[in-house]
Enzyme design. Sequence first.
Site, PDB file in Angstrom:
ATOM      1  N   LYS A   1      34.596  -7.796 101.482  1.00 23.38           N
ATOM      2  CA  LYS A   1      35.282  -6.705 100.803  1.00 23.38           C
ATOM      3  C   LYS A   1      34.610  -5.370 101.077  1.00 23.38           C
ATOM      4  O   LYS A   1      33.415  -5.284 101.328  1.00 23.38           O
ATOM      5  CB  LYS A   1      35.313  -6.946  99.286  1.00 23.38           C
ATOM      6  CG  LYS A   1      36.045  -8.219  98.879  1.00 23.38           C
ATOM      7  CD  LYS A   1      36.094  -8.357  97.379  1.00 23.38           C
ATOM      8  CE  LYS A   1      36.828  -9.633  96.958  1.00 23.38           C
ATOM      9  NZ  LYS A   1      36.915  -9.777  95.494  1.00 23.38           N
TER      10      LYS A   1
ATOM     11  N   THR B   1      31.430  -4.063 106.497  1.00 27.60           N
ATOM     12  CA  THR B   1      31.975  -3.075 105.587  1.00 27.60           C
ATOM     13  C   THR B   1      32.103  -1.718 106.263  1.00 27.60           C
ATOM     14  O   THR B   1      33.077  -0.983 106.052  1.00 27.60           O
ATOM     15  CB  THR B   1      31.078  -2.959 104.346  1.00 27.60           C
ATOM     16  OG1 THR B   1      31.045  -4.218 103.668  1.00 27.60           O
ATOM     17  CG2 THR B   1      31.578  -1.887 103.388  1.00 27.60           C
ATOM     18  N   ASP B   2      31.132  -1.369 107.100  1.00 33.81           N
ATOM     19  CA  ASP B   2      31.173  -0.104 107.823  1.00 33.81           C
ATOM     20  C   ASP B   2      32.432  -0.004 108.681  1.00 33.81           C
ATOM     21  O   ASP B   2      33.088   1.048 108.722  1.00 33.81           O
ATOM     22  CB  ASP B   2      29.922   0.015 108.700  1.00 33.81           C
ATOM     23  CG  ASP B   2      29.910   1.271 109.545  1.00 33.81           C
ATOM     24  OD1 ASP B   2      29.698   2.368 108.984  1.00 33.81           O
ATOM     25  OD2 ASP B   2      30.133   1.164 110.769  1.00 33.81           O
TER      26      ASP B   2
ATOM     27  N   PHE C   1      56.785  -3.421  61.829  1.00 33.00           N
ATOM     28  CA  PHE C   1      56.026  -4.662  62.002  1.00 33.00           C
ATOM     29  C   PHE C   1      55.926  -5.352  60.649  1.00 33.00           C
ATOM     30  O   PHE C   1      55.236  -4.875  59.738  1.00 33.00           O
ATOM     31  CB  PHE C   1      54.632  -4.389  62.556  1.00 33.00           C
ATOM     32  CG  PHE C   1      53.913  -5.647  63.001  1.00 33.00           C
ATOM     33  CD1 PHE C   1      54.487  -6.518  63.907  1.00 33.00           C
ATOM     34  CD2 PHE C   1      52.665  -5.960  62.486  1.00 33.00           C
ATOM     35  CE1 PHE C   1      53.837  -7.676  64.311  1.00 33.00           C
ATOM     36  CE2 PHE C   1      52.002  -7.110  62.883  1.00 33.00           C
ATOM     37  CZ  PHE C   1      52.585  -7.975  63.798  1.00 33.00           C
TER      38      PHE C   1
ATOM     39  N   ARG D   1      56.249   2.962  61.654  1.00 33.80           N
ATOM     40  CA  ARG D   1      54.874   3.136  62.103  1.00 33.80           C
ATOM     41  C   ARG D   1      54.829   3.862  63.441  1.00 33.80           C
ATOM     42  O   ARG D   1      55.829   3.940  64.163  1.00 33.80           O
ATOM     43  CB  ARG D   1      54.164   1.792  62.252  1.00 33.80           C
ATOM     44  CG  ARG D   1      54.717   0.926  63.380  1.00 33.80           C
ATOM     45  CD  ARG D   1      53.854  -0.279  63.666  1.00 33.80           C
ATOM     46  NE  ARG D   1      54.403  -1.090  64.762  1.00 33.80           N
ATOM     47  CZ  ARG D   1      53.758  -2.108  65.333  1.00 33.80           C
ATOM     48  NH1 ARG D   1      52.558  -2.441  64.919  1.00 33.80           N
ATOM     49  NH2 ARG D   1      54.325  -2.779  66.316  1.00 33.80           N
TER      50      ARG D   1
ATOM     51  N   GLN E   1      55.566  -6.847  71.331  1.00 29.09           N
ATOM     52  CA  GLN E   1      56.022  -7.909  72.238  1.00 29.09           C
ATOM     53  C   GLN E   1      57.491  -7.706  72.612  1.00 29.09           C
ATOM     54  O   GLN E   1      57.885  -7.869  73.773  1.00 29.09           O
ATOM     55  CB  GLN E   1      55.832  -9.284  71.582  1.00 29.09           C
ATOM     56  CG  GLN E   1      54.388  -9.711  71.433  1.00 29.09           C
ATOM     57  CD  GLN E   1      53.745  -9.250  70.128  1.00 29.09           C
ATOM     58  OE1 GLN E   1      54.177  -8.268  69.533  1.00 29.09           O
ATOM     59  NE2 GLN E   1      52.727  -9.977  69.694  1.00 29.09           N
TER      60      GLN E   1
ATOM     61  N   ASN F   1      47.736  -2.619  71.850  1.00 29.40           N
ATOM     62  CA  ASN F   1      48.337  -1.975  70.680  1.00 29.40           C
ATOM     63  C   ASN F   1      47.323  -0.977  70.129  1.00 29.40           C
ATOM     64  O   ASN F   1      46.359  -1.338  69.464  1.00 29.40           O
ATOM     65  CB  ASN F   1      48.696  -3.024  69.627  1.00 29.40           C
ATOM     66  CG  ASN F   1      49.718  -2.510  68.635  1.00 29.40           C
ATOM     67  OD1 ASN F   1      49.870  -1.304  68.465  1.00 29.40           O
ATOM     68  ND2 ASN F   1      50.415  -3.425  67.982  1.00 29.40           N
TER      69      ASN F   1
ATOM     70  N   HIS G   1      46.306   1.146  67.647  1.00 26.02           N
ATOM     71  CA  HIS G   1      46.678   1.271  66.235  1.00 26.02           C
ATOM     72  C   HIS G   1      46.414   2.671  65.689  1.00 26.02           C
ATOM     73  O   HIS G   1      45.389   3.303  65.994  1.00 26.02           O
ATOM     74  CB  HIS G   1      45.900   0.259  65.396  1.00 26.02           C
ATOM     75  CG  HIS G   1      46.202  -1.158  65.746  1.00 26.02           C
ATOM     76  ND1 HIS G   1      47.433  -1.733  65.546  1.00 26.02           N
ATOM     77  CD2 HIS G   1      45.428  -2.132  66.293  1.00 26.02           C
ATOM     78  CE1 HIS G   1      47.406  -2.989  65.938  1.00 26.02           C
ATOM     79  NE2 HIS G   1      46.205  -3.258  66.411  1.00 26.02           N
TER      80      HIS G   1
END
Length: 293
Positions: free
Chosen positions: A12, A57-58, A158, A175, A218, A244, A246
Site C-alpha cells: 500500500k 511505495t516510491d 422518537f 426533536r 433508521q 445520531n 443528539h
Amino acid sequence: MAITLGPNQYGKAEVRLVTVRRDGPVHHLKDLTVSTSLRGELAATHLTGDNAGVLATDTQKNTVYAFAKEAPVGEIEDFGLRLARHFTGTQGNITGARVKIDEHGWDRIAVGGEPHDHAFSRSGDERRTTAVTIRDGRAWVVSGIDGLTLLKSTGSEFHGYPRDQYTTLPETDDRILATAVTARWRYQGEDVDWAESHREVRRLMLETFATKHSLSLQQTLYAMGESVLEAREEVAEVRLSLPNKHHFLVDLSPFGLKNDNEVFYAADRPYGLIEGTILRDDAEDPGPAWDLH
C-alpha cells in the site's frame, strides 16, 4: 505447530496530491488523498525478503504524480480506473489493485460578489470519495460521501421503544434530528457520468432527509437509500452510516424559565450509530467491490 502465510498480501501507499489547471485566467484546483493497494504473489518478500515482486511505495507515489501531470485528473472515478489498470497491466506480479481517493472540496472566494479566478476557501469537512477495484481485468467502482453534517430542527419523532429501569430518555414527538453522513454506493458498470451521478445521488439523499417525516433515524436512513435506487439505475447498492448526533433540551426551570424546544445541549458522546444497506433485488454480484472497506 504449523505457521503459514495467509492468502491475502497487499502493498500500500498513500499520497497527498494537489493539482492546479492553468489553461486560462480561471484556475481549477483538485485536492486529493490517493491510496493505492496492490495485491499479488508477495509470499517471497514476507518469507525470505526477496523483493523481486514488490512494487515500491516510491514507485506507486511517483506514478500518481506522473499520471496527474500527463493528463487532467478529471473525475476521481476515472483517475482511479486509470491508475488501477496501469498497475495491473504493467506489473506481472500484481493480480489486483484497489485505488481509493478522497476529494477535499474548495470554493472560490467571492470578491465583489463574483468568484475569484484563483483564490479559494476550504468548503468544510465533506469529502467526495471513490474506491476502484481491478481484478482479472474487471472493474468495480464504489463512490460516496464522508463528513456531510445534516440537521433539521423539527419533523422528527422518537417514541414507542422498550423502557426498563435503566431508561431515562423521554419520548418525543418533536426533536432535532442531526447526523454526519458516511455514504457509499456501488455502481453497475462504468458507462456513467460520474460527476452528474454523484451530484444527483447527493441531492436525493439531502432532499429525502429534509422532507421525510422521521419516526426514527433508521427510517430516514432507509428512505435516503431507497430514493437513490428508485431514481438512479446505475446504482446497485447504497450503504449508509449515520451517527445520531443528539441534541438534548436544557433544563431551565432552576432559573424560572420555560424551554419551549428552543435551547439544546449538543452532545458528542454518547451517540447511537445507525448503519444499513439498501440493495436492488436484481443487483449484480458485488465481487470484491467492498473488500477492505
